[in-house]
Design a protein around this motif. Structure first.
Motif, short mmCIF file in Angstrom:
data_model
loop_
_atom_site.label_atom_id
_atom_site.label_comp_id
_atom_site.label_asym_id
_atom_site.label_seq_id
_atom_site.Cartn_x
_atom_site.Cartn_y
_atom_site.Cartn_z
N GLN A 97 40.00 40.23 60.83
CA GLN A 97 39.55 39.09 60.05
C GLN A 97 39.54 39.43 58.56
OE1 GLN A 97 35.46 38.29 60.87
NE2 GLN A 97 35.22 36.77 59.25
N ALA A 98 40.18 38.56 57.76
CA ALA A 98 40.19 38.76 56.31
C ALA A 98 39.06 37.95 55.69
CB ALA A 98 41.54 38.34 55.72
N ILE A 99 38.09 38.62 55.13
CA ILE A 99 36.98 37.91 54.50
C ILE A 99 37.39 37.45 53.10
CG2 ILE A 99 35.34 39.35 55.77
CD1 ILE A 99 34.68 40.70 53.06
N VAL A 100 36.67 36.49 52.57
CA VAL A 100 36.86 36.08 51.18
C VAL A 100 35.98 36.98 50.33
CG1 VAL A 100 36.72 34.21 49.50
CG2 VAL A 100 37.30 33.71 51.90
N PRO A 101 36.56 37.94 49.61
CA PRO A 101 35.75 39.01 48.98
C PRO A 101 35.04 38.56 47.71
CG PRO A 101 38.05 39.32 48.42
CD PRO A 101 38.00 38.14 49.37
N LYS A 102 33.89 39.17 47.49
CA LYS A 102 33.22 39.04 46.19
C LYS A 102 34.11 39.69 45.13
CE LYS A 102 28.72 39.70 45.75
NZ LYS A 102 27.39 40.38 45.62
N LYS A 103 34.12 39.12 43.94
CA LYS A 103 34.98 39.65 42.88
C LYS A 103 34.19 39.90 41.60
CE LYS A 103 39.28 37.59 44.56
NZ LYS A 103 40.47 36.77 44.21
N VAL A 104 34.70 40.82 40.81
CA VAL A 104 34.20 41.07 39.46
C VAL A 104 35.38 40.93 38.51
CG1 VAL A 104 33.25 42.80 37.90
CG2 VAL A 104 32.34 42.61 40.21
N ASP A 105 35.22 40.05 37.53
CA ASP A 105 36.31 39.79 36.57
C ASP A 105 37.61 39.41 37.27
OD1 ASP A 105 34.60 40.44 34.47
OD2 ASP A 105 35.13 42.56 34.54
N GLY A 106 37.47 38.66 38.38
CA GLY A 106 38.64 38.16 39.08
C GLY A 106 39.29 39.12 40.04
N GLU A 129 31.91 43.30 50.32
CA GLU A 129 31.07 42.12 50.44
C GLU A 129 31.93 40.85 50.40
OE1 GLU A 129 27.21 42.25 48.09
OE2 GLU A 129 28.40 43.79 47.07
N ASP A 130 31.47 39.81 51.11
CA ASP A 130 32.14 38.52 50.97
C ASP A 130 31.49 37.72 49.85
OD1 ASP A 130 29.81 37.40 51.96
OD2 ASP A 130 30.67 36.71 53.84
N GLY A 132 47.42 51.12 43.60
CA GLY A 132 47.23 50.37 42.37
C GLY A 132 45.79 50.04 42.03
N GLY A 133 44.83 50.46 42.85
CA GLY A 133 43.43 50.20 42.54
C GLY A 133 42.91 51.13 41.46
N ARG A 134 41.69 50.87 40.98
CA ARG A 134 41.12 51.73 39.95
C ARG A 134 39.65 52.00 40.23
NH1 ARG A 134 37.94 49.57 35.75
NH2 ARG A 134 37.75 47.28 35.72
N LEU A 135 39.12 53.03 39.58
CA LEU A 135 37.71 53.37 39.72
C LEU A 135 36.85 52.36 38.97
CD1 LEU A 135 39.27 56.06 40.33
CD2 LEU A 135 37.33 57.26 39.33
N PHE A 136 35.66 52.10 39.51
CA PHE A 136 34.71 51.19 38.88
C PHE A 136 33.32 51.77 39.11
CE2 PHE A 136 32.14 47.30 38.54
CZ PHE A 136 32.65 46.75 37.37
N PRO A 137 32.44 51.75 38.10
CA PRO A 137 31.12 52.38 38.26
C PRO A 137 30.27 51.67 39.32
CG PRO A 137 31.63 52.01 35.94
CD PRO A 137 32.66 51.26 36.72
N TYR A 138 29.77 52.44 40.27
CA TYR A 138 28.90 51.87 41.30
C TYR A 138 27.65 51.25 40.68
CZ TYR A 138 25.58 51.61 45.17
OH TYR A 138 24.63 51.18 46.06
N GLU A 139 27.14 51.84 39.63
CA GLU A 139 25.91 51.37 39.00
C GLU A 139 26.01 49.92 38.53
OE1 GLU A 139 26.11 55.55 39.33
OE2 GLU A 139 27.50 54.20 38.28
N GLN A 140 27.23 49.44 38.27
CA GLN A 140 27.39 48.08 37.77
C GLN A 140 27.29 47.02 38.87
OE1 GLN A 140 30.43 47.27 34.90
NE2 GLN A 140 30.32 49.31 33.96
N VAL A 141 27.32 47.44 40.12
CA VAL A 141 27.14 46.49 41.22
C VAL A 141 25.98 46.91 42.12
CG1 VAL A 141 29.55 45.72 41.25
CG2 VAL A 141 28.89 47.74 42.58
N GLN A 142 25.26 47.94 41.74
CA GLN A 142 24.20 48.52 42.57
C GLN A 142 22.98 47.62 42.63
OE1 GLN A 142 22.59 52.12 40.90
NE2 GLN A 142 21.74 52.82 42.85
N THR A 143 22.39 47.55 43.83
CA THR A 143 21.08 46.92 44.02
C THR A 143 20.27 47.79 44.96
OG1 THR A 143 21.71 45.60 45.96
CG2 THR A 143 22.09 44.61 43.79
N GLU A 144 18.96 47.68 44.91
CA GLU A 144 18.11 48.44 45.81
C GLU A 144 18.37 48.06 47.26
OE1 GLU A 144 13.32 49.13 46.68
OE2 GLU A 144 13.99 48.38 44.72
N GLN A 145 18.59 46.78 47.51
CA GLN A 145 18.88 46.31 48.87
C GLN A 145 20.17 46.91 49.39
OE1 GLN A 145 19.46 42.08 49.15
NE2 GLN A 145 19.33 42.06 51.38
N MET A 146 21.21 46.97 48.52
CA MET A 146 22.49 47.54 48.95
C MET A 146 22.34 49.04 49.22
SD MET A 146 25.57 47.16 49.82
CE MET A 146 25.81 45.44 49.35
#
Length: 398
Positions: free
Chosen positions: A260-269, A352-353, A307-321
């Motif tokens: 199943q292909a989920i509709v992913p959450k995006k950052v800056d598209g 995440e979706d 073709g992917g790139r690194l992204f800081p985890y801290e910028q999407v981090q939450t206590e719940q996650m």
């Protein structure tokens, strides 16, 4: 203390003031005391009750023409350096090298900045870094594991994980089942078409693939046309039948899953996924490192080689996650070791979706090197801790 290798006699010895009682490896090879003779290699070790803990890193077949092992040499070099600093005796070998008596493997020499082929004893612990599923399914590998079991030598991780087998095992657990995208083992055109109609869009993945290789996203459009997106291009078909006629060969030659292909959450598209490194420590599974990979040139996969790139985890981090990832790591590790054999290390790919619901895509039993330096530093220490705990259960950290 130091131990030395005599190239002329292919043997190890020591020069410690305590002249007797040092042993090397799982076979308890006795190290003689003797003066230096000719050319020798030096290794620093720290015996535990006169025993020198020996870690064998098993990898794929190496070329006889080269003077180094095959596989992830950067990881092996860094791990060897870390283990040597902590007094272990590490070496790399292949199944072709192995025998119940002494055999030849590779020791990394910082002084010579290269790999030295030397005679080594049976290891105390084996770290499985065989890069090929084909090698792991060979009779040589099964014979190797039987010999280890005979000598009570622990091995981790036991093997690669079949993607559909993983889905079936995790589906039995209520918590993990809630994280899994619906998945089928691709067996026929009718089955795939039925699944595609239900989902609208699915990932096609080779069950033996890794690092995003062979993945494509199949989508049934509103006009019943079909698109198939790979990491390199988008292919268009007049309908499902044309797609199957053109592409079925690879699905029949190799086992695939449809997921199943989920509709992913995006950052800056751009979509992003979590890459989580997990180790066994103090009788539980804990997270060693959290990383994020973000797509760039294509939206099929976030893998850096694609073709992917690194992204800081801290910028999407939450206590719940953080809490959810810890729970997922513990649950995955416990079930894997219970069902498939001891897993001391693995990584998880999650995403995440649009609503923020977390999905577990894959678990990798042989994580590649992380690009984040702090994660790799922690990883090497966690591996060293596992080796000593496997040999001496109940001992604390090294």
């Amino acid at each position: 203390m130091r131990i030395y290798y005599d190239y002329s006699s292919d043997s190890w010895y020591h020069r410690h003031k305590r002249k007797h009682g040092f042993f090397l490896g799982g076979s308890g090879l006795s190290l003689p005391f003797k003066p230096h003779t000719g050319s020798h290699l030096t290794v620093h070790v720290s015996p535990i009750q006169a025993h020198i803990l020996t870690v064998g890193i098993v990898t794929g077949k190496h070329s006889k023409e080269t003077n180094h092992p095959s596989g992830n040499l950067e990881l092996f070099r860094e791990l060897s350096s870390k283990l040597t600093q902590q007094g272990f005796f590490p070496f790399v070998f292949s199944l072709d090298d192995f025998s119940e008596g002494g055999f030849f493997g590779f020791v990394y020499s910082p002084q010579k900045e290269g790999w030295e082929k030397v005679k080594v004893p049976m290891p105390d612990v084996v770290y499985n870094r065989i890069p090929s599923r084909t090698i792991e399914s060979s009779t040589d590998f099964y014979s190797f594991k039987r010999i280890l079991k005979k000598h009570s030598i622990p091995i981790f991780n036991p093997r690669f994980i079949h993607k559909y087998e993983l889905y079936q095992i995790f589906k039995e657990n209520d918590f993990l089942a809630s994280l899994l995208p619906e998945t089928i083992l691709l067996e026929s055109s009718i089955q795939l078409y039925t699944f595609l109609k239900k989902q609208g869009s699915v990932y096609l993945k080779p069950v033996m693939g890794n690092k995003g290789s062979g993945i494509e996203v199949l989508t049934l459009e509103k006009d019943n046309k079909v698109t198939a997106a790979t990491t390199k291009r988008m292919n268009y078909y007049s309908g499902f039948n044309e797609f199957w006629f053109m592409e079925s060969g690879k699905f029949l030659r190799n086992k695939y899953i449809a997921q199943q292909a989920i509709v992913p959450k995006k950052v800056d598209g751009h979509r992003f996924d979590y890459r989580i490194l997990v180790h066994f420590e103090n009788n539980e599974y804990t997270i060693t490192g959290k990383a994020v990979r973000m797509s760039q040139s294509q939206e099929v996969t976030t893998h850096v080689p694609r073709g992917g790139r690194l992204f800081p985890y801290e910028q999407v981090q939450t206590e719940q996650m953080d809490e959810l990832l810890e729970k997922t790591a513990q649950c995955c590790g416990s079930i894997l070791s219970e069902r498939l054999g001891f897993f001391g290390e693995f990584s998880m790919d999650l995403g995440e979706d649009e609503t923020g619901r977390l999905f577990l895509y894959e678990v990798n039993s042989k994580p590649m090197k992380f690009d984040e330096a702090n994660i790799e530093t922690n990883r090497l220490q966690k591996l060293a801790n596992i080796f000593i705990q496997l040999k001496y259960p109940g001992m604390g950290k090294t």
